[in-house]
Design a protein around this motif. Structure first.
Motif: not given
Length: 232
Positions: A3-22
């Motif tokens: 669950k530690c890795l899952l939490t970090n992965l989900v929040s990291g992926i959401v951040f990268i997608i939302s940051y670079f998405y138009p």
């Protein structure tokens, strides 16, 4: 998945997608929420790791192995001061030890014929021995054997059933001596533990539960990031 890795992965992926998405509606709130979630999750994950492992340059990391002796003393104190108290000793003694002796266990060990023979021998050696010889000697007492055995069995049963074994043993057993022996045994076992062993014991007990700190760090981080984006 952890669950530690899952939490970090989900929040990291959401951040990268939302940051670079138009640009899209709510982008700023989502970027802030995911970034703060990632920050909270990583911070708590690092804190948990540093609790068990020594990280060079970070004061206080590896606290469990560094405070090894204090943890041992804490374990010893927990055992001795909470379990092996005089009150608990008395309670356990009263609950586990038998309060009465079962008469049948005793009767099988008593030779009433031998007791009767002793009684006859005593009478013969007494002042009544001469008189007894005039009336047939010890054979004159033989008819009393069975009534004697019945009465003796009755009396022994009455005595045995009224003995409170637990109370006697509790009074005769010195608590301080008992506690000293237990303390010696506990200390001997604790002295066999190495810092690594103590770390593994504590880690096995609490690490899987500490994973929720990472999860909640991500959740609260996301909420803080979301409201900060709206309010600022």
């Amino acid at each position: 998945m952890n669950k530690c890795l899952l939490t970090n992965l989900v929040s990291g992926i959401v951040f990268i997608i939302s940051y670079f998405y138009p640009s899209f509606f709510g982008k700023t709130a989502l970027v802030h929420a995911s970034l703060f979630a990632l920050s909270g999750a990583i911070t708590n994950w690092v804190a948990i790791h540093m609790l068990f492992e020594k990280v060079p340059g970070f004061y206080g990391s590896g606290i469990i192995t560094l405070r090894f002796e204090q943890f041992k003393e804490g374990i010893r104190s927990l055992i001795m001061e909470n379990f092996f108290t005089e009150e608990n000793f008395a309670k356990v003694t009263q609950e586990t030890l038998p309060h009465t002796i079962q008469p049948e266990f005793v009767m099988g060990q008593i030779d009433f014929d031998k007791i009767f023979a002793g009684l006859v021998s005593t009478v013969k050696k007494s002042a009544f021995g001469g008189m007894l010889d005039m009336f047939g000697g010890k054979n004159a007492l033989e008819p009393l054997r069975e009534p004697f055995k019945v009465e003796m069995e009755k009396q022994v049963t009455d005595i045995v059933t009224n003995i409170d074994v637990a109370s006697i043993l509790q009074k005769e057993t010195d608590f301080n001596t008992f506690r000293t022996k237990i303390d010696t045994m506990v200390n001997a076992r604790l002295n066999e533990l190495s810092p690594q062993h103590v770390k593994e014991i504590i880690e096995d007990m609490i690490r899987k539960h500490l994973g929720w700190l990472v999860v909640w760090g991500g959740v609260f981080g996301a909420l803080i990031g979301f409201f900060s984006a709206i309010l600022l």
